[in-house]
Design an enzyme around this catalytic site. Structure first.
Site, PDB file in Angstrom:
ATOM      1  N   GLU A  61       0.820  -1.213   0.000  1.00  0.00           N
ATOM      2  CA  GLU A  61       0.000   0.000   0.000  1.00  0.00           C
ATOM      3  C   GLU A  61       0.854   1.263   0.000  1.00  0.00           C
ATOM      4  O   GLU A  61       2.058   1.224   0.267  1.00  0.00           O
ATOM      5  CB  GLU A  61      -0.910   0.033   1.243  1.00  0.00           C
ATOM      6  CG  GLU A  61      -2.197  -0.745   1.099  1.00  0.00           C
ATOM      7  CD  GLU A  61      -3.227  -0.057   0.208  1.00  0.00           C
ATOM      8  OE1 GLU A  61      -2.919   1.008  -0.368  1.00  0.00           O
ATOM      9  OE2 GLU A  61      -4.339  -0.597   0.082  1.00  0.00           O
TER      10      GLU A  61
ATOM     11  N   ASN B 209     -10.456   4.813   1.632  1.00  0.00           N
ATOM     12  CA  ASN B 209      -9.455   4.563   0.610  1.00  0.00           C
ATOM     13  C   ASN B 209      -9.527   5.681  -0.432  1.00  0.00           C
ATOM     14  O   ASN B 209     -10.325   6.610  -0.314  1.00  0.00           O
ATOM     15  CB  ASN B 209      -9.704   3.206  -0.065  1.00  0.00           C
ATOM     16  CG  ASN B 209      -8.676   2.167   0.327  1.00  0.00           C
ATOM     17  OD1 ASN B 209      -7.484   2.446   0.347  1.00  0.00           O
ATOM     18  ND2 ASN B 209      -9.140   0.960   0.630  1.00  0.00           N
TER      19      ASN B 209
ATOM     20  N   ASP C 228     -10.126   1.047  -4.585  1.00  0.00           N
ATOM     21  CA  ASP C 228      -9.082   0.996  -3.562  1.00  0.00           C
ATOM     22  C   ASP C 228      -8.248   2.280  -3.608  1.00  0.00           C
ATOM     23  O   ASP C 228      -8.793   3.374  -3.628  1.00  0.00           O
ATOM     24  CB  ASP C 228      -8.231  -0.256  -3.759  1.00  0.00           C
ATOM     25  CG  ASP C 228      -7.669  -0.805  -2.459  1.00  0.00           C
ATOM     26  OD1 ASP C 228      -7.175   0.001  -1.652  1.00  0.00           O
ATOM     27  OD2 ASP C 228      -7.705  -2.024  -2.247  1.00  0.00           O
TER      28      ASP C 228
END
Length: 308
Positions: A19, A158, A212
């Site tokens: 991430e 997100n 996302d």
């Protein structure tokens, strides 16, 4: 329009949950986190080498610091870390702010700096099966070592990103029961979002995946990873789907522009059983240029005090 692009894997690492990729212009290097692996990664574009530092907690996101080093949004708060050498342990003993979670079992997730250098980050319940809307989006008040709540009732925050002029903020909720991206007007003087409206809905029937992590390019278009669909999407500022690019993993997690001309899109991913490439990080030809990621600006008093 769904297609493919020139794409290559960088390094041979595989993250549990890769991430928050950020391109460091001065170092020509990509940084990102492995949330469940409790690690901060760095890949050097010149040598092609990657190394990682172990973290004491899961870090969902981080910001580069103008003074050097990083600010990590972890489980119990946001911590400063001086810039470590590859063979050194990372020191995260300096806490910028403590978070008061709404319930147990929470951590920080997606986050980034606005165009003015303020750090924003959202929190979530780690167990997504609970579908608990206990998450919040915070803005760090570094000078006071506090967090200001900007949005609440989020399940999995997100997709945080800002338009080139900083006056539009984007935020998604990637939980399977939500699958929505919002846009907000953003007060660049006070760092406050307002006027929330639906930007894009990615319902299950669309085949677009779950929204996302995201990035914004120099044209103001919004790129977001379609988790579960193996796609990265580009939306115009009007919310129109401009293109979708297929990646070789089912769960792309977040994207970031980088490279010498900022025209490479780096994509992290989530590891799943039975997929040998999942968890890898990729570089693809985006066909457009991105923007330099703003660094977190700390008050001068903190920098002068030698806290970095």
């Amino acid at each position: 329009m769904t297609g493919t692009s020139s794409i290559e894997r960088i390094g041979d690492m595989r993250c549990g949950v890769g991430e928050s990729p950020i391109w460091h212009v001065g170092e020509a290097a990509l940084y990102w986190t492995d949330i469940v692996g409790r690690a901060l990664w760095r890949w050097d574009a010149g040598s092609g080498r990657a190394h990682s530092w172990a973290l004491p907690e899961m870090a969902g996101s981080f910001a580069l610091l103008a003074q050097g080093g990083v600010a990590l949004a972890m489980e119990s708060g946001i911590y400063l870390a001086r810039h470590p050498a590859p063979d050194e342990a990372i020191d995260v003993s300096e806490r910028l702010a403590t978070v008061s979670h709404a319930r147990e079992g929470m951590r920080f997730n997606d986050g980034r700096c606005d165009r003015q250098g303020r750090f924003l980050a959202g929190t979530m319940v780690c167990d997504m099966s609970l579908a608990s809307a206990s998450g919040r989006l915070y803005r760090l008040e570094a000078g006071r070592r506090t967090l200001q709540t900007l949005c609440d009732e989020l399940i999995v925050p997100n997709g945080l990103a800002f338009s080139p002029d900083g006056r539009t903020m984007y935020l998604s909720d990637s939980h399977p029961s939500r699958r929505v991206i919002w846009s907000f007007d953003y007060d660049i003087d006070d760092g406050v979002p307002y006027g929330r409206r639906v930007f894009v809905e990615m319902d299950a029937a669309s085949g677009l995946g779950r929204p996302d992590g995201a990035a914004v390019d120099a044209d103001g278009c919004y790129w977001i990873c379609g988790n579960d669909a193996g796609l990265v999407h580009r939306y115009t500022p009007a919310g129109k789907l401009d293109r979708s690019i297929r990646v070789p993993v089912a769960k792309p997690a977040m994207c970031a522009f980088g490279g010498d001309r900022l025209d490479t899109l780096f994509v992290t991913s989530i590891r799943i059983d039975g997929d040998a490439l999942s968890g890898a990080t990729f570089a693809l030809d985006a066909g457009v240029k991105g923007l330099i990621e703003p660094a977190l600006k700390l008050p001068a008093s903190m920098a002068e005090a030698g806290q970095m």
